[in-house]
Design a protein around this motif. Structure first.
Motif, PDB file in Angstrom:
ATOM      1  N   GLY A   1       0.802  -1.205   0.000  1.00  0.00           N
ATOM      2  CA  GLY A   1       0.000   0.000   0.000  1.00  0.00           C
ATOM      3  C   GLY A   1       0.840   1.262   0.000  1.00  0.00           C
ATOM      4  O   GLY A   1       2.036   1.228   0.321  1.00  0.00           O
ATOM      5  N   TRP A   2       0.208   2.333  -0.390  1.00  0.00           N
ATOM      6  CA  TRP A   2       0.797   3.665  -0.269  1.00  0.00           C
ATOM      7  C   TRP A   2      -0.065   4.471   0.701  1.00  0.00           C
ATOM      8  O   TRP A   2      -1.297   4.454   0.605  1.00  0.00           O
ATOM      9  CB  TRP A   2       0.850   4.385  -1.615  1.00  0.00           C
ATOM     10  CG  TRP A   2       1.912   3.887  -2.535  1.00  0.00           C
ATOM     11  CD1 TRP A   2       1.780   2.949  -3.521  1.00  0.00           C
ATOM     12  CD2 TRP A   2       3.276   4.303  -2.570  1.00  0.00           C
ATOM     13  NE1 TRP A   2       2.977   2.757  -4.158  1.00  0.00           N
ATOM     14  CE2 TRP A   2       3.916   3.581  -3.596  1.00  0.00           C
ATOM     15  CE3 TRP A   2       4.033   5.219  -1.829  1.00  0.00           C
ATOM     16  CZ2 TRP A   2       5.272   3.746  -3.902  1.00  0.00           C
ATOM     17  CZ3 TRP A   2       5.364   5.386  -2.129  1.00  0.00           C
ATOM     18  CH2 TRP A   2       5.980   4.653  -3.159  1.00  0.00           C
ATOM     19  N   PHE A   3       0.597   5.140   1.607  1.00  0.00           N
ATOM     20  CA  PHE A   3      -0.050   6.028   2.560  1.00  0.00           C
ATOM     21  C   PHE A   3       0.616   7.394   2.452  1.00  0.00           C
ATOM     22  O   PHE A   3       1.707   7.519   1.895  1.00  0.00           O
ATOM     23  CB  PHE A   3       0.106   5.498   3.996  1.00  0.00           C
ATOM     24  CG  PHE A   3      -0.700   4.260   4.269  1.00  0.00           C
ATOM     25  CD1 PHE A   3      -0.262   3.009   3.853  1.00  0.00           C
ATOM     26  CD2 PHE A   3      -1.902   4.334   4.953  1.00  0.00           C
ATOM     27  CE1 PHE A   3      -1.006   1.865   4.094  1.00  0.00           C
ATOM     28  CE2 PHE A   3      -2.659   3.186   5.215  1.00  0.00           C
ATOM     29  CZ  PHE A   3      -2.201   1.960   4.777  1.00  0.00           C
TER      30      PHE A   3
ATOM     31  N   GLY B   1       3.990  -2.590   3.463  1.00  0.00           N
ATOM     32  CA  GLY B   1       3.635  -3.951   3.094  1.00  0.00           C
ATOM     33  C   GLY B   1       3.069  -4.716   4.273  1.00  0.00           C
ATOM     34  O   GLY B   1       3.471  -4.498   5.416  1.00  0.00           O
ATOM     35  N   ARG B   2       2.115  -5.568   3.992  1.00  0.00           N
ATOM     36  CA  ARG B   2       1.568  -6.429   5.026  1.00  0.00           C
ATOM     37  C   ARG B   2       2.315  -7.763   5.018  1.00  0.00           C
ATOM     38  O   ARG B   2       3.090  -8.052   4.129  1.00  0.00           O
ATOM     39  CB  ARG B   2       0.086  -6.670   4.787  1.00  0.00           C
ATOM     40  CG  ARG B   2      -0.776  -5.429   4.832  1.00  0.00           C
ATOM     41  CD  ARG B   2      -2.236  -5.799   4.959  1.00  0.00           C
ATOM     42  NE  ARG B   2      -2.511  -6.338   6.289  1.00  0.00           N
ATOM     43  CZ  ARG B   2      -3.615  -6.998   6.624  1.00  0.00           C
ATOM     44  NH1 ARG B   2      -4.552  -7.203   5.713  1.00  0.00           N
ATOM     45  NH2 ARG B   2      -3.788  -7.442   7.845  1.00  0.00           N
TER      46      ARG B   2
ATOM     47  N   ASP C   1      -2.309  -2.137  10.174  1.00  0.00           N
ATOM     48  CA  ASP C   1      -2.290  -3.510   9.658  1.00  0.00           C
ATOM     49  C   ASP C   1      -1.048  -3.816   8.827  1.00  0.00           C
ATOM     50  O   ASP C   1      -0.869  -4.949   8.394  1.00  0.00           O
ATOM     51  CB  ASP C   1      -3.529  -3.764   8.801  1.00  0.00           C
ATOM     52  CG  ASP C   1      -4.802  -3.848   9.620  1.00  0.00           C
ATOM     53  OD1 ASP C   1      -5.891  -3.658   9.044  1.00  0.00           O
ATOM     54  OD2 ASP C   1      -4.714  -4.092  10.849  1.00  0.00           O
ATOM     55  N   TYR C   2      -0.238  -2.798   8.598  1.00  0.00           N
ATOM     56  CA  TYR C   2       0.957  -2.973   7.775  1.00  0.00           C
ATOM     57  C   TYR C   2       2.180  -3.148   8.664  1.00  0.00           C
ATOM     58  O   TYR C   2       2.369  -2.416   9.637  1.00  0.00           O
ATOM     59  CB  TYR C   2       1.133  -1.789   6.829  1.00  0.00           C
ATOM     60  CG  TYR C   2       0.141  -1.822   5.697  1.00  0.00           C
ATOM     61  CD1 TYR C   2      -1.193  -1.478   5.907  1.00  0.00           C
ATOM     62  CD2 TYR C   2       0.506  -2.233   4.422  1.00  0.00           C
ATOM     63  CE1 TYR C   2      -2.128  -1.539   4.894  1.00  0.00           C
ATOM     64  CE2 TYR C   2      -0.422  -2.294   3.383  1.00  0.00           C
ATOM     65  CZ  TYR C   2      -1.728  -1.944   3.642  1.00  0.00           C
ATOM     66  OH  TYR C   2      -2.653  -2.015   2.626  1.00  0.00           O
TER      67      TYR C   2
ATOM     68  N   ALA D   1      -3.583   4.198  -1.717  1.00  0.00           N
ATOM     69  CA  ALA D   1      -3.897   3.131  -2.664  1.00  0.00           C
ATOM     70  C   ALA D   1      -3.284   1.829  -2.166  1.00  0.00           C
ATOM     71  O   ALA D   1      -2.298   1.842  -1.427  1.00  0.00           O
ATOM     72  CB  ALA D   1      -3.362   3.464  -4.050  1.00  0.00           C
ATOM     73  N   GLY D   2      -3.882   0.716  -2.589  1.00  0.00           N
ATOM     74  CA  GLY D   2      -3.374  -0.568  -2.159  1.00  0.00           C
ATOM     75  C   GLY D   2      -3.482  -1.603  -3.255  1.00  0.00           C
ATOM     76  O   GLY D   2      -4.301  -1.483  -4.177  1.00  0.00           O
TER      77      GLY D   2
END
Length: 124
Positions: free
Chosen positions: A35-37, A98-99, A110-111, A49-50
């Motif tokens: 994902g991007w945060f 990343g998860r 959650d990441y 976005a993920g």
């Protein structure tokens, strides 16, 4: 997994940038959610976005939908965020994350893996 972002910078409103997130380590980025945060000054970090692991299904925040595109190159072990029609309110530090599983999440807690962030500044 170690993540290193690049591609940030200063751009005028309406311009484009492509952020890159290079991954290293044993885990393949194709099997985990990426994902991007982003975090603007004085604001909480928010989902941009993920990309779901394995299937590659994508999700976007409402403000990013139609302007931003997340993608990955498994061979290069790199995740990208293409940003178009940038606005001053897009100014923030952008983080790649990343998860440890393939399921996608919009929650930063959650990441497990995080990059150092790259600054994006959009001038009006």
């Amino acid at each position: 997994v170690q993540l290193v972002e690049s591609g940030g910078g200063l751009v005028q409103a309406g311009g484009s940038l492509r952020l890159s997130c290079a991954a290293s380590g044993r885990t393949s980025i194709s099997t985990i959610a990426m994902g991007w945060f982003r975090q603007a000054p004085g604001k909480e970090r928010e989902f941009v976005a993920g990309l779901r692991g394995i299937s590659g299904n994508t999700e976007y925040a409402d403000y990013a939908s139609g302007r931003f595109t997340i993608s990955r190159d498994n061979a290069k072990r790199t995740v990208y965020l293409e940003m178009n029609s940038l606005k001053p309110e897009d100014t923030a530090v952008y983080y790649c994350a990343g998860r440890a599983v393939f399921g996608l999440s919009r929650i930063d807690g959650d990441y497990f893996y995080w990059g150092q962030g790259t600054q994006v500044t959009v001038s009006s």
